[in-house]
Design a protein around this motif. Structure first.
Motif, short mmCIF file in Angstrom:
data_model
loop_
_atom_site.label_atom_id
_atom_site.label_comp_id
_atom_site.label_asym_id
_atom_site.label_seq_id
_atom_site.Cartn_x
_atom_site.Cartn_y
_atom_site.Cartn_z
N VAL A 42 0.93 -1.03 0.13
CA VAL A 42 0.08 0.11 -0.04
C VAL A 42 0.94 1.22 0.10
O VAL A 42 2.01 1.17 0.40
CB VAL A 42 -1.06 0.10 1.44
CG1 VAL A 42 -2.03 -0.89 1.14
CG2 VAL A 42 -0.20 -0.17 2.56
N TYR A 101 1.51 -5.24 -7.14
CA TYR A 101 0.31 -6.14 -7.01
C TYR A 101 0.38 -7.39 -6.21
O TYR A 101 -0.47 -7.78 -5.55
CB TYR A 101 -0.34 -6.17 -8.59
CG TYR A 101 -1.79 -6.90 -8.72
CD1 TYR A 101 -2.99 -6.09 -8.26
CD2 TYR A 101 -2.08 -8.07 -8.94
CE1 TYR A 101 -4.15 -6.32 -8.31
CE2 TYR A 101 -3.38 -8.51 -8.94
CZ TYR A 101 -4.37 -7.69 -8.75
OH TYR A 101 -5.71 -8.28 -8.58
N TRP A 106 0.24 -7.77 -2.55
CA TRP A 106 -0.88 -7.98 -1.58
C TRP A 106 -1.24 -9.45 -1.56
O TRP A 106 -1.43 -9.81 -0.40
CB TRP A 106 -2.17 -7.44 -2.65
CG TRP A 106 -2.10 -5.98 -2.86
CD1 TRP A 106 -1.52 -5.26 -3.62
CD2 TRP A 106 -3.01 -5.24 -2.02
NE1 TRP A 106 -1.90 -3.85 -3.38
CE2 TRP A 106 -2.77 -3.76 -2.40
CE3 TRP A 106 -4.05 -5.13 -1.06
CZ2 TRP A 106 -3.32 -2.53 -1.81
CZ3 TRP A 106 -4.63 -4.15 -0.38
CH2 TRP A 106 -4.30 -2.79 -0.92
N TYR A 142 -3.14 -13.51 -6.50
CA TYR A 142 -4.07 -12.77 -7.60
C TYR A 142 -2.99 -12.48 -8.96
O TYR A 142 -3.84 -12.14 -10.02
CB TYR A 142 -4.13 -11.28 -7.07
CG TYR A 142 -4.73 -11.30 -5.78
CD1 TYR A 142 -5.82 -12.02 -5.16
CD2 TYR A 142 -4.39 -9.87 -4.91
CE1 TYR A 142 -6.37 -11.79 -4.09
CE2 TYR A 142 -5.10 -9.63 -3.75
CZ TYR A 142 -5.99 -10.65 -3.23
OH TYR A 142 -6.49 -10.55 -2.08
N VAL A 174 -8.03 -8.29 -5.77
CA VAL A 174 -7.56 -6.55 -5.12
C VAL A 174 -7.92 -5.91 -6.46
O VAL A 174 -7.07 -6.40 -7.37
CB VAL A 174 -6.75 -6.26 -4.15
CG1 VAL A 174 -5.44 -6.44 -4.69
CG2 VAL A 174 -6.96 -4.97 -3.65
N GLY A 175 -8.66 -4.83 -6.62
CA GLY A 175 -8.37 -4.19 -7.83
C GLY A 175 -9.25 -4.67 -9.05
O GLY A 175 -9.36 -4.20 -10.18
N VAL A 182 -5.08 -0.70 -7.77
CA VAL A 182 -5.93 -1.08 -6.83
C VAL A 182 -7.15 -0.17 -6.52
O VAL A 182 -8.37 -0.90 -6.25
CB VAL A 182 -4.81 -1.07 -5.28
CG1 VAL A 182 -5.62 -1.40 -4.09
CG2 VAL A 182 -3.80 -1.92 -5.46
N ALA A 183 -7.16 1.08 -6.67
CA ALA A 183 -8.26 2.01 -6.46
C ALA A 183 -8.45 3.08 -7.33
O ALA A 183 -8.91 4.06 -7.15
CB ALA A 183 -8.37 2.25 -4.96
N TYR A 238 -6.07 8.59 -1.78
CA TYR A 238 -5.45 7.62 -2.45
C TYR A 238 -5.34 8.26 -3.82
O TYR A 238 -4.37 8.04 -4.48
CB TYR A 238 -6.49 6.51 -2.45
CG TYR A 238 -5.81 5.15 -3.08
CD1 TYR A 238 -5.34 4.33 -2.37
CD2 TYR A 238 -5.97 5.27 -4.56
CE1 TYR A 238 -4.38 3.29 -3.10
CE2 TYR A 238 -4.98 4.17 -5.24
CZ TYR A 238 -4.50 2.95 -4.29
OH TYR A 238 -3.82 2.19 -5.10
N ALA A 240 -10.35 0.26 -1.67
CA ALA A 240 -9.32 -0.82 -2.19
C ALA A 240 -10.28 -2.00 -2.30
O ALA A 240 -9.89 -2.96 -2.96
CB ALA A 240 -8.24 -0.95 -1.28
N GLN A 241 -11.38 -2.04 -1.31
CA GLN A 241 -11.87 -3.34 -1.32
C GLN A 241 -12.94 -3.69 -2.52
O GLN A 241 -13.50 -4.38 -2.59
CB GLN A 241 -12.90 -3.41 -0.16
CG GLN A 241 -13.74 -2.33 0.11
CD GLN A 241 -14.64 -2.26 1.43
OE1 GLN A 241 -15.25 -3.32 1.59
NE2 GLN A 241 -14.30 -1.20 2.21
#
Lengths: 483, 400
Positions: free
Chosen positions: A2, A43, A46, A50, A121-122, A161-162, A245, A481-482
């Motif tokens: 992060v 990535y 995380w 993924y 994620v993402g 991610v976001a 973010y 991010a979720q």
């Protein structure tokens, strides 16, 4: 990994930036390859599981894009349909399959087992980004695309991610521009400053709001004052968390010389709900508008169809945020707000009178309250919790004085409200020359002051950075991010 | 007259260079000043032992105790250690006559899980292998391998001789934090809540002086019992009992082979807490006790000096009448339903290490072995029923 971690700030970023400019001196393609590698590491840190999903998504979408571009004169719409379907199935499987099973169980009374699925994620972000490329390729807005550039576009670590959700024309031409691979002190200065401001928004404001205001909504049935103040705190926290973010993403990317468009523009200064959506998560709003609302017919087929399209767009926009009925209701509420606003506008069309200053203030307050009420559903883990908070806001759970907050909690609430309502935002401070249109869209600010590399700004940015470093060990995850 | 464009391009690099220096130096100056202040003031006592600061009065609720305790044992190298959760931390005194002349340290931590206790044991062993381990076991979701106290981060556990260097770096990193800065400023400005002796001054044991302040702040003993009597508050079964039992098996095996003496005990929470937490899954609790006995008996057969004693249940100590019945503000044996006083801990220690049973303790403490377990479980249920019959008002909202 992060943004708000020691490892990102003091290890990952310096290594990636140094490597990028070192390689860029030799060959731009090597620099791009380096950024791809860094993005995959970012990535994969995380959860390494993924990575195969991301890599499969990128590879298949790249091939699909080439497939659509091949003999595009013929406009094979089925190729686009197949390609988009792949993305929707991927997204649907990982994000929504358990939601549908639960919904079926609830309706039918069955007890179908849930699948043990890892939610990458993402996934919502990189899927939407790539759908936009496919659609643009189909419409002839893309002529050719290099795999390395596409791969970096789809996996670029500042936004994977976001968000923001970018369109290819916003970034791919920059990857192709050789001038951008030269070190620019100005880009470094602006990029680092924006990153620090974003970090401050997250660590000093959003996380402090989260850790000090949580008791307000901790009870099952919050009382009147608790519910209102708790939702006000959540409303502000969400803004500082997510816009923080986005600022960090913009700042980091700027250090590499690539400009990412703004994603927030003082949304709580909005004077209507449609104005709000031009200021909140701008990249998602534009995606929904360009690829869903307009595709459905937009406002070209009469008022009723327009309302239907608005509702559908916002319901799906809500569902995009998460596999839960609370998000659907949240989106539906915004759809309803937009329909009401357009209906009201139609009724007022013949009135020539200019809105007074008082009505502008009233619009702003009304918009803010409407948005805040909708956040109740966005925040709630289930419908029962949402209705409990709404009941509290309506006075249904009684009224009692708030005794659970200390001076620090009230202090951070006031500071964050002043910043959100009355101070210039990051874009106005740092990017006003590049985003002239946003400055005119934004409204009341207690002061105006563009960033410049002088002593005053240097002291401010240095101090904020130090305070952020002191707060990193208390950092919380990013809410968005979720999704 | 100079061209304005030329001026801009010439002056830009200089102003940017000055800007970078300003940002960097400002951040560095603030960070160095803060870290230095925090390190010197050390409000949480994360690197203190044999220093004056250990004797400084502290807030009743001391923060990040795992940091303070892991550092303290690295310096103190205790021969006797207590492991467990806050019940052990509060209940077992380190000044027991039983261990006179030995270095004793209470390594139990608030919210500590079984895994935390194992990590504490491994940590202290890096510097000195304890001769005696007294270990309070908690049923429920604390009986797990995973971390229970969120401040007890893995980095605090020593891995080898480089720990002093590693630990210094870790302490410096922890000093770069906002919460520590706030506490340092409170200490320096005199606004710190200095109420009782630090836990380090009492060798890891949370003193009665601190507990009195905490109980006053939280509304007293009766209020705590009011809450527990309202309804069942099941603590929940352990998530992975078998894995945790295997860990117990491995750890006791390792240490027994090196001659370490083990005394394990089940925590004597008040009878009402026993009912509230675990009455709804009595079968699981019984099976857990049987599994513990299997492990301990296996160790004993290997020649290990190890005992398991159950202080929980419905005995003379745990069935003490509560303030709502006696009209007294305080209880003799309990701070509240979940935490017993040092006086109880003193009795428990003597019980754990003496072969003859203490008269005063009566039925308090039953050694669990393959021979005694079934009778004990049967007595346990019988006494539970008797307790409920004798205390209809207190147990009216509980559904065993």
């Amino acid at each position: 990994m992060v943004f708000n971690s020691y490892s990102f700030i003091f290890i990952f970023l310096p290594i990636v930036v140094s490597g990028f400019y070192f390689l860029a001196r030799k060959n731009n393609q090597w620099a791009i390859a380096w950024l791809i590698l860094a993005s995959l590491c970012f990535y994969g840190l995380w959860d390494y599981r993924y990575l195969p999903i991301l890599l499969s998504s990128i590879s298949i979408n790249y091939l699909a894009c080439k497939w659509i571009l091949a003999n595009n004169q013929a406009k094979h719409s089925w190729r686009l349909t197949v390609s988009i379907s792949f993305n929707l199935i991927l997204l649907g499987f990982f994000k929504y399959v358990n939601f549908f099973i639960v919904s079926i169980n609830d309706v039918s009374g069955n007890n179908l087992p849930l699948l043990n699925i890892l939610l990458p994620v993402g996934i919502s972000y990189f899927t939407f980004t790539q759908i936009a490329v496919l659609v643009d390729a189909y419409h002839g807005k893309i002529q050719a695309i290099k795999f390395t550039q596409y791969c970096l576009f789809a996996s670029y670590f500042p936004y994977i991610v976001a968000g923001p959700i970018l369109r290819h024309q916003e970034l791919l031409p920059q990857f192709a521009d050789t001038k951008r691979y030269r070190i620019s002190a100005e880009n470094f200065a602006i990029g680092i400053s924006i990153f620090v401001f974003g970090l401050g928004k997250k660590l000093l404001i959003a996380d402090t709001l989260g850790s000090t205001m949580w008791p307000l909504l901790a009870a099952d049935n919050p009382k009147f004052l608790h519910a209102w103040l708790g939702m006000l705190a959540y409303t502000l926290r969400l803004y500082f968390d997510f816009s923080g973010y986005s600022d960090m993403a913009i700042g980091v990317s700027r250090v590499f010389g690539f400009k990412i468009p703004i994603n927030f523009n003082s949304p709580y200064k909005a004077t209507s709900v449609s104005d709000f959506w031009q200021r909140w998560h701008i990249s998602l709003s534009q995606f929904l508008k360009n690829y869903l609302y307009i595709s459905l017919g937009g406002n070209r087929k009469g008022q009723l169809v327009r309302y239907r399209n608005l509702m559908l767009t916002m319901l799906l926009g809500g569902l995009w945020h998460g596999a839960n009925w609370t998000f659907v209701i949240w989106g539906g509420l915004h759809g309803l707000y937009l329909c009401m606003q357009h209906g009201w506008k139609t009724l007022q069309k013949n009135r020539k009178q200019k809105p007074s200053a008082a009505s502008a203030v009233a619009s702003r307050v009304l918009t803010f309250v409407a948005v805040m009420v909708a956040w109740v559903f966005f925040r709630a883990p289930d419908m029962a919790s949402a209705f409990a908070v709404l009941a509290g806001m309506a006075g249904g759970n009684g009224i009692s004085m708030i005794t659970s907050l200390d001076v620090q909690a009230y202090g951070i609430l006031i500071v964050s409200a002043v910043i959100a309502f009355w101070l210039p935002n990051t874009n106005e401070l740092f990017l006003s020359d590049e985003n002239k249109e946003t400055k005119s869209v934004s409204s009341v600010s207690l002061f105006r002051g563009d960033w410049s590399p002088n002593l005053r700004w240097g002291l401010a940015v240095g101090l904020i950075f130090a305070l952020c470093v002191l707060s990193i060990d208390q950092a919380k995850g990013f809410i968005y991010a979720q999704f | 007259m100079p061209n304005s464009d030329t001026m801009t391009t010439q002056s830009a690099p200089d102003s940017l260079r000055r800007y970078f220096w300003t940002v960097g130096l400002t951040a560095l100056a603030v960070l160095i000043a803060t870290v230095t202040t925090n390190y010197v003031v050390d409000p949480y006592l994360i690197h203190q032992w044999d220093t004056k600061l250990v004797q400084r009065l502290s807030p009743a609720q001391q923060k990040i105790m795992p940091w303070a305790k892991t550092y303290a044992v690295y310096r103190y190298r205790p021969e006797v250690v207590y492991l467990g959760s806050s019940r052990t931390e509060i209940g077992l005194p380190t000044d027991a006559q039983l261990f006179a002349g030995k270095r004793v340290f209470n390594l139990a931590v608030k919210g500590g899980s079984f895994g935390d206790a194992v990590n504490m044991l491994r940590h202290t062993t890096v510097f000195h292998r304890p001769e005696i381990v007294v270990w309070g076991l908690d049923y429920g979701n604390q009986f797990k391998e995973e971390n229970g106290n969120s401040d007890f981060i893995p980095a605090l556990v020593a891995k080898g001789p480089s720990y002093p260097i590693w630990r210094t770096l870790l302490n410096i990193k922890r000093s770069a934090s906002m919460d520590m800065t706030e506490e340092s400023l409170k200490v320096l400005s005199g606004f710190s809540e200095q109420k009782c002796r630090s836990q380090l001054a009492t060798y890891g044991h949370k003193s009665s002086q601190c507990l009195e302040h905490i109980m006053r702040d939280e509304g007293g003993t009766a209020k705590a019992f009011d809450k527990v009597m309202q309804k069942n508050k099941p603590s929940g079964n352990p998530l992975d009992v078998q894995a945790t039992l295997q860990l117990l098996d491995r750890v006791t095996d390792d240490y027994c082979r090196q001659g370490t003496i083990f005394r394990l005990y089940l925590q004597p929470v008040h009878a009402l807490a026993e009912l509230s937490y675990w009455a709804t899954h009595q079968e699981d609790l019984d099976n857990w006790k049987r599994s513990l006995v299997t492990v301990i008996d296996a160790r004993r057969r290997q020649g290990c000096d190890i005992r398991l004693v159950d202080f929980s249940g419905f005995n003379r100590i745990t069935s003490e009448e509560i303030p709502q019945s006696t009209g007294h503000e305080n209880m003799q044996y309990y701070w509240e339903h979940s935490h017993y006083r040092s006086e109880v801990g003193q009795i428990m220690l003597e019980q754990l290490f003496r072969k003859d049973r203490l008269e005063v303790a009566g039925d308090f403490g039953v050694e669990l072995t393959g021979e005694t377990i079934e009778q004990h479980l049967s007595d346990f249920r019988k006494k539970r029923s008797e307790y409920i019959t004798r205390h209809p008002r207190e147990t009216s909202n509980m559904t065993p």
